[in-house]
Write an enzyme that holds these catalytic residues in place. Sequence first.
Site, PDB file in Angstrom:
ATOM      1  CB  SER A 154      -0.969  -0.005   1.194  1.00  0.00           C
ATOM      2  OG  SER A 154      -1.969  -0.974   0.990  1.00  0.00           O
ATOM      3  CB  VAL A 155       4.437   2.034  -0.204  1.00  0.00           C
ATOM      4  CG1 VAL A 155       5.291   3.153  -0.787  1.00  0.00           C
ATOM      5  CG2 VAL A 155       4.846   1.787   1.249  1.00  0.00           C
TER       6      VAL A 155
END
Length: 440
Positions: A154-155
């Site tokens: 999810s970066v």
Amino acid sequence: MPKKAIIAAAAIAVAASGAQAQSERKQLDAAESDPAKLGWMQGTPPPADKQVKFEDGSYFRFPQLRWSFSNWRQFFPTLPLHRGDAPVHAFPRAERDDIDALTFTPLSGDKPMSWKEALGANYTDAIVVLHKGKIVYERYMGVTTAASQHIAFSVTKSYIGTLAASLTAEGKLDPAKLVTDYVPELADSGFAGATVRQVMDMTTGIAFDETYTNADADIIRHARAGRAAPRRADYNGPDGFLAFLPTIGKQGEHGERFTYRTANSDALGWIITRATGIPVREQLEQRFWSKLGMEQDAALVVDAQGTPFAGGGLMVSLRDMARFGEMMRQGGKWNGQQVVPAAAISDITKGGGKAEFAKNGAYPTLPGWSYRNQWWVSHNDHGAYMARGIHGQAIYIDPKAEMVIARFASHPVAGNVAIDPTSIPAYEALGRLLADEKRN
């Protein structure tokens, strides 16, 4: 009970529940689960008991995931983010010998822990620290190397959010418009009535369960639709990340509270593409990868239709992820060029609604934080903010200390609430050290 004790107790409870879901037996620590020592995928061919596969789900089981996170492209179709022909930006080096011994007190305890000990506690695969644009610390563990394209999970969202914030600052995206103004296909879904801003800040009232340990949770069904998770033999659901979005229902009121839901990020990618007429992959390539002196091409997981997984599909090298963070720390500038509008950086760093964030109650390790444009904002006295991905992926930016930390990890527990107690205090302590502040 003191506030810190409450935070610690909650963090311990979350960590314990996650660990229990992993196995009833004693969990291997970082050294015991080192993928190189365990011999995953070594040999031609590897022995049957050392193979890591997508079809049987072993690629996402601990301890095999400690190998697969650094070899993610082996399991999925991808599209490249080309770096172009620009010269590689080589970070100057000014390594320090006082970081490993730096101590801090974890949120979940009263005994000091060293920075070096925290690397193991968090199952770190690789970490680099920049100070004033120079590498002061860099380590690689297990099978991860400087050349590895590790999954960032999810970066990825923060890259997409930065793109949306940039388009907003340029007048090419209107956050006040409804989602359906850009994507009418979502008119009968839970996104109906939501604004683009609510999608950007994850305050939509959609029905989307993000429980990673539940095989039937919406996040898993979403992944199956995009072929980012194995499908059952009788699967007859949506085919594609975007095909899944119209099936999402409504739960709660839009704008009422922050609730972390990956579906928002994929919807945002769809909105960005419709607003500009340019695919997200091309925009990431044109705006970031071709301008930041990247060492390598990166890659994005895509579904059968070629749609990138905007919520978590980026594979990137550690130093290239740090280059993106350093550009953000410099107010969106890189080599004298304004890569991201200053207004976009300002909008990200000011953060979102603290009250809406607190209503969620799911992040006891992040008191006083908020969420804005797919970034996590601390509101601490250093103005720190983060990109965060499951199992410990992170970009931590501390403007006051002029510090950027990029980290890859393969923690057995997905949720960062289990990882924060030995990560956030470590980052804050290093920020104080590099800012040459006296510790209390």
